[in-house]
Design an enzyme around this catalytic site. Structure first.
Site, short mmCIF file in Angstrom:
data_model
loop_
_atom_site.label_atom_id
_atom_site.label_comp_id
_atom_site.label_asym_id
_atom_site.label_seq_id
_atom_site.Cartn_x
_atom_site.Cartn_y
_atom_site.Cartn_z
N THR A 1 -20.68 22.99 9.34
CA THR A 1 -20.11 24.14 8.66
C THR A 1 -18.64 23.53 7.99
O THR A 1 -18.33 24.16 7.08
CB THR A 1 -20.00 25.33 9.42
N TYR B 1 -23.84 12.36 20.48
CA TYR B 1 -22.74 13.16 20.75
C TYR B 1 -22.06 13.26 21.90
O TYR B 1 -22.44 13.06 23.12
CB TYR B 1 -23.27 14.76 20.63
N TRP B 2 -20.93 13.82 22.04
CA TRP B 2 -19.95 13.93 23.24
C TRP B 2 -19.37 15.15 22.98
O TRP B 2 -18.34 15.30 22.28
CB TRP B 2 -18.85 12.89 23.47
N ARG C 1 -35.67 21.11 0.48
CA ARG C 1 -36.88 20.30 0.72
C ARG C 1 -36.67 19.00 0.47
O ARG C 1 -37.32 18.01 -0.09
CB ARG C 1 -38.15 20.75 -0.09
N ALA D 1 -25.96 16.16 3.62
CA ALA D 1 -26.72 16.57 2.37
C ALA D 1 -27.01 17.80 2.44
O ALA D 1 -26.75 18.65 1.30
CB ALA D 1 -28.24 15.65 2.46
N GLY D 2 -27.36 18.25 3.44
CA GLY D 2 -27.84 19.77 3.53
C GLY D 2 -26.19 20.78 3.37
O GLY D 2 -26.33 21.90 2.79
N ASP D 3 -25.27 20.21 4.08
CA ASP D 3 -24.04 20.89 4.17
C ASP D 3 -23.57 20.86 2.74
O ASP D 3 -22.72 21.82 2.23
CB ASP D 3 -23.13 20.22 5.23
N GLY E 1 -18.15 17.77 10.74
CA GLY E 1 -18.90 19.05 11.47
C GLY E 1 -19.72 19.88 10.13
O GLY E 1 -19.38 20.06 9.56
N ALA F 1 -35.62 15.42 -1.07
CA ALA F 1 -35.74 14.75 -2.30
C ALA F 1 -36.49 15.84 -3.35
O ALA F 1 -36.50 15.45 -4.51
CB ALA F 1 -36.50 13.57 -2.03
#
Length: 306
Positions: free
Chosen positions: A37, A109-110, A235, A264-266, A35, A237
Site C-alpha cells: 500500500t 520476509y522478516w 489479469r 505491478a499491481g500496486d 510495501g 499481461a
C-alpha cells in the site's frame, strides 16, 4: 460512487512500509523503502500532486534510524507522514527480493514483530476514527492480515461509519498466505471486506488462491453478488477487466519486456485511483493503471522513476 460528499481531496493508504533489499549477485544488495500500500501511496502522490489531492500514509514505525529513513522517504516522495504511530520498542519489517530471468520475483520476509502489526492497538496511539479525516481510504489484504483480529474488527466497523458518512473505500485483496492463520480465516475476512468496498482492485491470481474458484467469470460473479460495482480485476499481461460489466472492445498494449514484476499491481492501483480522483471513468482508470504498471515492470524494484 455518487454518494461521496464533495470532491476527493484527501486520500489515505493504510498498511505496512518496510525496508526492501534487492539482491545484486552473491554479496551485494540495494537498500530501498517499499510495501504494497505504500508503493501505491508514492505513485498516487506523484500522479496527483498537491493540486488534485493530498496522499497520507497510515502506519506504525519504530524510533530507530531505519524508521527515520522511511519517514524521510515519505516526505521526499510527497506522501504526508502526519499519521504515523512511533513505537520505542519496535522497528520496521524487512524483506528481500530475488528476481529470475523472466522478471518473476520471490520474497523472503522478516516482519513477524514489526511495528506495523501494532497499528491502532496501543491505547495512547491513533484510533481507527482517524480515517474520518479523509475522503478516500485504500487498504489491502496484507493490511488486514498483519492486524490482530480485535483490531481488524474495529477497523471494519470504522470503515462502515466512514462509508455511511460518504467516504469511499478502495481494496486490493493482495494475498500472502503465510500472513494468515489459515486459509479459512483469509477467505472469511476477505468476504467481509469486499462487502465494505466501493472500489475493488483484486487480481485473478490472488482471488483464485483465496477462494479456489474456477476462473475470472466466477470471481466477477461473486464480487458483484457482494455489491461491488466499481473497480477492475487485474489479469497481468492480459490487461484488466471492469468489475461492473463487460469491457468489450477495450484493449491494452502488451509490455515489451518485463524486468521485475514487483509492484505491478500496486502501481496499477495508483494509476486507477488517480484517474478516479480526477473524475475519470472506469475505462480511463483502467488505461491509466495499465500504462503506469507497464512502465514500472520495466525497471528493478518497487518504486522506480517513471
Amino acid at each position: 460512487m455518487s454518494g461521496v460528499k464533495g470532491h476527493i481531496r484527501r486520500v489515505a493508504c493504510i498498511g505496512e512500509v518496510m525496508i526492501e533489499l534487492i539482491t545484486e549477485g552473491e554479496n551485494r544488495a540495494q537498500l530501498n523503502v517499499a510495501g504494497d500500500t505504500y508503493n501505491t501511496a508514492v505513485y498516487l502522490a506523484r500522479l496527483l500532486g498537491r493540486d488534485h489531492a493530498s496522499v497520507s500514509f497510515i502506519t506504525a514505525l519504530g524510533q530507530d534510524r531505519f524508521s527515520d529513513r522511511i519517514v524521510a522517504h515519505m516526505t521526499a516522495h510527497g506522501v504526508d507522514a502526519g499519521y504515523l504511530e512511533r513505537r520505542s520498542d519496535k522497528s520496521p519489517g524487512l524483506y528481500a527480493i530475488d528476481t529470475d530471468h523472466r522478471g518473476e520475483r520471490s520474497f523472503t520476509y522478516w516482519r513477524s514483530d514489526s511495528a506495523a502489526r501494532t497499528l491502532f492497538s496501543e491505547s495512547t496511539g491513533m484510533g481507527v476514527d482517524v480515517i474520518e479525516d479523509f475522503n478516500l481510504v485504500y487498504l489491502s489484504g496484507i493490511t488486514l492480515s498483519i492486524l490482530p483480529p480485535s483490531v481488524r474488527c474495529r477497523l471494519m466497523r470504522g470503515l462502515d461509519r466512514f462509508r455511511a458518512a460518504g467516504g469511499l473505500v478502495a481494496y486490493d485483496s493482495n494475498h500472502r498466505h503465510l500472513l494468515w492463520k489459515s486459509a479459512g480465516e483469509a477467505r472469511e475476512v476477505n468476504l467481509e471486506m469486499w462487502a465494505r468496498t466501493d472500489i475493488g482492485l483484486p487480481s485473478v491470481d490472488d482471488e483464485l488462491e483465496i477462494h479456489s474458484e474456477s476462473g475470472e467469470r466466477q470471481i466477477l460473479s461473486r464480487l458483484r453478488g457482494l455489491g461491488l460495482r466499481s473497480g477492475a480485476l487485474k489479469r497481468g499481461a492480459a490487461g484488466p477487466v471492469a468489475i461492473d460489466g463487460p469491457s468489450d472492445g477495450v484493449t491494452f498494449a502488451p509490455v515489451g519486456r518485463i524486468i521485475d514484476s514487483t509492484a505491478a499491481g500496486d502501481s496499477f492501483n495508483a494509476g486507477f485511483l488517480a484517474e478516479i480522483v480526477r473524475g475519470g471513468g472506469q475505462v480511463a482508470a483502467m488505461r491509466a493503471g495499465h500504462a503506469l504498471a507497464s512502465k514500472v515492470v520495466q525497471a528493478r524494484g518497487a518504486i522506480v522513476p517513471v
